[in-house]
Design a protein around this motif. Structure first.
Motif, mmCIF file in Angstrom:
data_model
loop_
_atom_site.group_PDB
_atom_site.id
_atom_site.type_symbol
_atom_site.label_atom_id
_atom_site.label_comp_id
_atom_site.label_asym_id
_atom_site.label_seq_id
_atom_site.Cartn_x
_atom_site.Cartn_y
_atom_site.Cartn_z
ATOM 1 N N PHE A 111 8.430 -11.249 -9.337
ATOM 2 C CA PHE A 111 7.278 -11.248 -8.433
ATOM 3 C C PHE A 111 7.712 -11.505 -6.990
ATOM 4 O O PHE A 111 7.087 -11.003 -6.051
ATOM 5 C CB PHE A 111 6.255 -12.288 -8.877
ATOM 6 C CG PHE A 111 5.400 -11.843 -10.029
ATOM 7 C CD1 PHE A 111 4.525 -10.780 -9.882
ATOM 8 C CD2 PHE A 111 5.491 -12.464 -11.273
ATOM 9 C CE1 PHE A 111 3.745 -10.346 -10.938
ATOM 10 C CE2 PHE A 111 4.711 -12.042 -12.336
ATOM 11 C CZ PHE A 111 3.842 -10.983 -12.176
ATOM 12 N N ILE A 112 8.779 -12.265 -6.798
ATOM 13 C CA ILE A 112 9.316 -12.435 -5.443
ATOM 14 C C ILE A 112 9.795 -11.090 -4.913
ATOM 15 O O ILE A 112 9.544 -10.720 -3.758
ATOM 16 C CB ILE A 112 10.464 -13.464 -5.452
ATOM 17 C CG1 ILE A 112 9.918 -14.856 -5.775
ATOM 18 C CG2 ILE A 112 11.192 -13.460 -4.103
ATOM 19 C CD1 ILE A 112 10.992 -15.914 -5.934
ATOM 20 N N GLY A 113 10.493 -10.345 -5.784
ATOM 21 C CA GLY A 113 10.937 -9.013 -5.393
ATOM 22 C C GLY A 113 9.770 -8.086 -5.091
ATOM 23 O O GLY A 113 9.811 -7.299 -4.130
ATOM 24 N N LEU A 114 8.701 -8.185 -5.897
ATOM 25 C CA LEU A 114 7.512 -7.367 -5.655
ATOM 26 C C LEU A 114 6.877 -7.720 -4.318
ATOM 27 O O LEU A 114 6.414 -6.832 -3.588
ATOM 28 C CB LEU A 114 6.494 -7.566 -6.788
ATOM 29 C CG LEU A 114 5.150 -6.841 -6.614
ATOM 30 C CD1 LEU A 114 5.360 -5.335 -6.550
ATOM 31 C CD2 LEU A 114 4.178 -7.213 -7.736
ATOM 32 N N GLY A 115 6.868 -9.008 -3.971
ATOM 33 C CA GLY A 115 6.306 -9.423 -2.684
ATOM 34 C C GLY A 115 7.032 -8.784 -1.513
ATOM 35 O O GLY A 115 6.412 -8.307 -0.558
ATOM 36 N N ALA A 116 8.371 -8.766 -1.597
ATOM 37 C CA ALA A 116 9.157 -8.136 -0.531
ATOM 38 C C ALA A 116 8.897 -6.634 -0.486
ATOM 39 O O ALA A 116 8.790 -6.037 0.602
ATOM 40 C CB ALA A 116 10.644 -8.411 -0.759
ATOM 41 N N PHE A 117 8.775 -6.004 -1.663
ATOM 42 C CA PHE A 117 8.508 -4.567 -1.720
ATOM 43 C C PHE A 117 7.138 -4.255 -1.124
ATOM 44 O O PHE A 117 6.980 -3.296 -0.351
ATOM 45 C CB PHE A 117 8.584 -4.091 -3.175
ATOM 46 C CG PHE A 117 8.397 -2.616 -3.356
ATOM 47 C CD1 PHE A 117 9.188 -1.701 -2.682
ATOM 48 C CD2 PHE A 117 7.416 -2.131 -4.214
ATOM 49 C CE1 PHE A 117 9.020 -0.334 -2.856
ATOM 50 C CE2 PHE A 117 7.236 -0.770 -4.398
ATOM 51 C CZ PHE A 117 8.043 0.131 -3.709
ATOM 52 N N CYS A 118 6.144 -5.069 -1.449
ATOM 53 C CA CYS A 118 4.796 -4.874 -0.899
ATOM 54 C C CYS A 118 4.799 -5.049 0.614
ATOM 55 O O CYS A 118 4.059 -4.352 1.329
ATOM 56 C CB CYS A 118 3.814 -5.861 -1.534
ATOM 57 S SG CYS A 118 3.405 -5.494 -3.258
ATOM 58 N N ALA A 119 5.611 -5.959 1.115
ATOM 59 C CA ALA A 119 5.691 -6.158 2.570
ATOM 60 C C ALA A 119 6.227 -4.905 3.247
ATOM 61 O O ALA A 119 5.717 -4.487 4.294
ATOM 62 C CB ALA A 119 6.591 -7.351 2.876
ATOM 63 N N LEU A 120 7.244 -4.290 2.666
ATOM 64 C CA LEU A 120 7.807 -3.070 3.250
ATOM 65 C C LEU A 120 6.783 -1.935 3.221
ATOM 66 O O LEU A 120 6.680 -1.159 4.179
ATOM 67 C CB LEU A 120 9.073 -2.666 2.491
ATOM 68 C CG LEU A 120 10.242 -3.664 2.576
ATOM 69 C CD1 LEU A 120 11.426 -3.167 1.752
ATOM 70 C CD2 LEU A 120 10.651 -3.897 4.018
ATOM 71 N N ILE A 121 6.040 -1.836 2.120
ATOM 72 C CA ILE A 121 4.980 -0.819 2.037
ATOM 73 C C ILE A 121 3.919 -1.086 3.108
ATOM 74 O O ILE A 121 3.415 -0.160 3.756
ATOM 75 C CB ILE A 121 4.340 -0.816 0.635
ATOM 76 C CG1 ILE A 121 5.369 -0.421 -0.431
ATOM 77 C CG2 ILE A 121 3.139 0.120 0.589
ATOM 78 C CD1 ILE A 121 5.913 0.977 -0.267
ATOM 79 N N SER A 122 3.583 -2.356 3.316
ATOM 80 C CA SER A 122 2.576 -2.718 4.315
ATOM 81 C C SER A 122 3.022 -2.332 5.716
ATOM 82 O O SER A 122 2.245 -1.762 6.503
ATOM 83 C CB SER A 122 2.309 -4.228 4.257
ATOM 84 O OG SER A 122 1.899 -4.635 2.968
ATOM 85 N N VAL A 123 4.267 -2.648 6.043
ATOM 86 C CA VAL A 123 4.800 -2.304 7.368
ATOM 87 C C VAL A 123 4.849 -0.784 7.537
ATOM 88 O O VAL A 123 4.506 -0.247 8.596
ATOM 89 C CB VAL A 123 6.197 -2.917 7.559
ATOM 90 C CG1 VAL A 123 6.822 -2.431 8.869
ATOM 91 C CG2 VAL A 123 6.119 -4.445 7.554
ATOM 92 N N TYR A 124 5.253 -0.095 6.476
ATOM 93 C CA TYR A 124 5.297 1.367 6.514
ATOM 94 C C TYR A 124 3.904 1.942 6.765
ATOM 95 O O TYR A 124 3.717 2.845 7.595
ATOM 96 C CB TYR A 124 5.859 1.882 5.190
ATOM 97 C CG TYR A 124 5.829 3.383 5.026
ATOM 98 C CD1 TYR A 124 6.675 4.210 5.767
ATOM 99 C CD2 TYR A 124 4.949 3.979 4.123
ATOM 100 C CE1 TYR A 124 6.640 5.590 5.608
ATOM 101 C CE2 TYR A 124 4.914 5.355 3.952
ATOM 102 C CZ TYR A 124 5.762 6.151 4.706
ATOM 103 O OH TYR A 124 5.722 7.514 4.551
ATOM 104 N N PHE A 125 2.902 1.414 6.075
ATOM 105 C CA PHE A 125 1.520 1.859 6.240
ATOM 106 C C PHE A 125 1.055 1.661 7.686
ATOM 107 O O PHE A 125 0.496 2.564 8.318
ATOM 108 C CB PHE A 125 0.637 1.083 5.263
ATOM 109 C CG PHE A 125 -0.797 1.544 5.222
ATOM 110 C CD1 PHE A 125 -1.202 2.734 5.815
ATOM 111 C CD2 PHE A 125 -1.754 0.788 4.578
ATOM 112 C CE1 PHE A 125 -2.521 3.156 5.759
ATOM 113 C CE2 PHE A 125 -3.074 1.200 4.516
ATOM 114 C CZ PHE A 125 -3.460 2.382 5.120
#
Length: 596
Positions: free
Chosen positions: A234-248
């Motif tokens: 879930f820590i890894g998912l949090g970092a992945f979601c952050a990158l998606i958010s910045v990309y968006f």
């Protein structure tokens, strides 16, 4: 009608305190916002069913690919040429109205965004309905507060009540509604303001349920058990979601300005609509809000995603690698689809796209981990749900909103720990790349709002045009000191603007400049004003932000600066003084410190 309202207001002042009346009004706002939310969603569903006709899937409908283009064009025509209203990111408009327009919202926004977003989303625009309905609820709150002659603080609170009720009604999530209003809409509220927000949010939910909308967006009750060993994933998912958010966020700020370079509204709508249609051909699941795809993933029916396969994946089989490629393609292109819809003139928000991207990101992350491990190490269902909170936290910068919204959608708090981990991680990492949310970034860059800066917020709410002093007597540059003496006798100020016959400021003269010359009879008759005048150290534009004006005062050390209308042939308008700004600032601050 006005007489009845006036009588009611007199009666109210005598018999109902401001605090009690605010609570009562919050319930009314909750009902109206709840009805609006249900009406909007049901209208969109009816329009989608009408377009779908007798076909099982909308994608089987002939020429469905043209629907988004038609929807955007209709939205632009109605908004630009009939309503004369500009649409965009609705939440940003609310924040702007609170900051710059004393929490007063146009009456037309109580219904215009509902109609425009119904057209955009109903015809397949890749945006959500949440932001438009939040604008509607906020406009209802603002206009009711203005009608009841409430002050700035209570108008702002009613805007928050409208937004909370709208979110609560559309998701049946009263706690998430309150937190959304606190995290996103209202930057500074007192403890007593929680009661109206709670009432509005709960009433909005009850209104939604009373009208039979038990599942307005989507809900999910069956989740897999959470294990502490999953925390690292879930820590890894949090970092992945952050990158998606910045990309968006960055895709949005890349695409929309380029569409705005197309000045003709209809051509802009056509260009954006055609680009959106091309993306939908590749990935039909991007059509509309995309909740059907999320529901399929949450129900453990990942294979259903292949029913929405586009041009490249139609005959590619249903293997895990094809699924991963499809989900990755959706993640890459959904932000473009949303930005194209909004930038070309469509009406909608990024709330639903954030949830959609989060669900896809979580499912993709779990699928890849499981494929590498060779067995089900991560629950795709749990990761999809938690991913929604993660991307929402990163894009909106509202981690608590993400946590409680998903907790309420799942009907409990079984996922509370992973929700907290992913939301916090996504928020922290995204802040490293994007300091401000997608709603506030442009407003802060323009100096229109100041987060965590109460003084700057109050200062910037002052309007230069209302502070201009016009009692300074003007003198012509060709006049002599002798001719100026009558003005000196009449004036109560020691500054005299030198203005030519065309209304242009040529310079300024002070009493100190002419004091000695006044008592020399020869020089008094011979010296011409233009020979002794001097240029001001700085000039102020009537539309300039007050923060910039105060910077000019600080840099020059002056207490008075001329105001020049550069858009109107550099016409001289008057002077603005630091003393008057300080008085206006103090008055504004005292009013806003009055607690609800």
């Amino acid at each position: 009608m006005k007489k009845m309202l006036r009588k009611f207001l007199f009666w109210r002042v005598k018999h109902i305190s401001n605090q009690h009346f605010t609570i009562l009004l919050s319930g009314v706002v909750g009902i109206l916002a709840g009805v609006s939310a249900v009406l909007l969603k049901e209208t969109v569903h009816a329009l989608q069913h009408l377009l779908q006709g007798s076909h099982t899937e909308l994608y089987e409908t002939p020429y469905y690919i043209l629907y988004p283009i038609i929807g955007i064009l209709l939205t632009v025509i109605i908004s630009r040429y009939i309503m004369k209203e500009r649409v965009g990111h609705g939440i940003s408009d609310i924040l702007f109205n609170i900051s710059q327009k004393s929490a007063v919202m146009a009456r037309g926004k109580t219904w215009s965004r509902m109609m425009l977003s119904a057209i955009t989303v109903g015809f397949g625009g890749s945006v959500g309905l949440e932001a438009p309905i939040v604008v509607t609820g906020s406009a209802i709150g603002s206009n009711l507060a203005s009608m009841m002659h409430l002050d700035y603080n209570r108008r702002s609170l009613m805007i928050g009540c409208g937004s909370a009720a709208a979110i609560a009604a559309i998701f049946n999530s009263p706690i998430a509604g309150v937190i959304f209003a606190i995290e996103v809409i209202l930057s500074d509220i007192s403890v007593s303001a929680f009661i109206p927000l709670l009432i509005a949010s709960s009433v909005g939910t009850l209104t939604s349920l009373a009208l039979g909308s038990h599942e307005i967006m989507f809900s999910f009750k069956h989740i897999d058990a959470f294990s502490a060993s999953d925390a690292v994933w879930f820590i890894g998912l949090g970092a992945f979601c952050a990158l998606i958010s910045v990309y968006f966020t960055r895709v949005s700020y890349f695409v929309e300005p380029r569409l705005h370079n197309i000045k003709h509204y209809a051509l802009r709508a056509l260009a954006g609509g055609l680009a959106l249609a091309f993306i939908i051909v590749l990935f039909p699941s991007i059509y509309g809000e995309g909740y059907e795809t999320i529901k399929a993933l949450l129900n453990g029916q990942g294979h259903e995603v292949f029913h929405f396969a586009g041009f490249f994946f139609h005959n590619s089989g249903q293997g895990p690698y094809v699924l991963i490629a499809m989900l990755a393609g959706i993640l890459l292109l959904k932000p473009f689809a949303t930005s194209l819809t909004i930038g070309s003139g469509g009406c909608g928000g990024i709330f639903a796209p954030s949830l959609f991207l989060g669900g896809i990101a979580g499912f993709l992350f779990a699928t890849v981990i499981n494929l590498i491990a060779g067995y089900t190490l991560c629950s795709p269902i749990n990761f999809s749900l938690v991913g929604m909170a993660g991307v929402m936290s990163g894009v909106l910068h509202a981690p608590l909103m993400g946590i409680f919204l998903i907790a309420e959608i799942t009907g409990g708090y079984a996922l509370m720990v992973p929700l907290m981990i992913v939301s916090a991680m996504s928020f922290f990492v995204s802040m490293l790349f994007e300091k401000h949310s997608i709603y506030t970034k442009k407003l802060i860059e323009r100096g229109q709002i100041f987060q965590d800066d109460r003084d700057g917020q109050v200062l910037n709410s002052l309007n230069i045009s209302k502070l201009i002093e016009t009692d300074l007597l003007k003198v012509l540059p060709t006049a002599t000191i002798e001719e100026m003496i009558p003005l000196i006798k009449e004036s109560k100020r020691n500054i005299f603007p030198v203005v030519n016959e065309e209304g242009h400021l040529r310079g300024i003269v002070t009493l100190d400049d002419i004091r000695e010359l006044m008592f020399d009879e020869t020089k008094r008759k011979e010296v011409v004003i233009k020979t002794i005048m001097h240029k001001p150290h700085a000039e102020v534009d009537p539309t300039e932000h007050m923060r910039n004006v105060m910077t000019k005062f600080q840099r020059t050390g002056d207490w008075n600066l001329p105001v020049i209308d550069k858009e109107n042939d550099n016409q001289y308008l008057g002077f603005v003084s630091k003393a008057r700004i300080f008085n206006a600032y103090r008055t504004k601050l005292q009013r806003q410190q009055h607690k609800v």
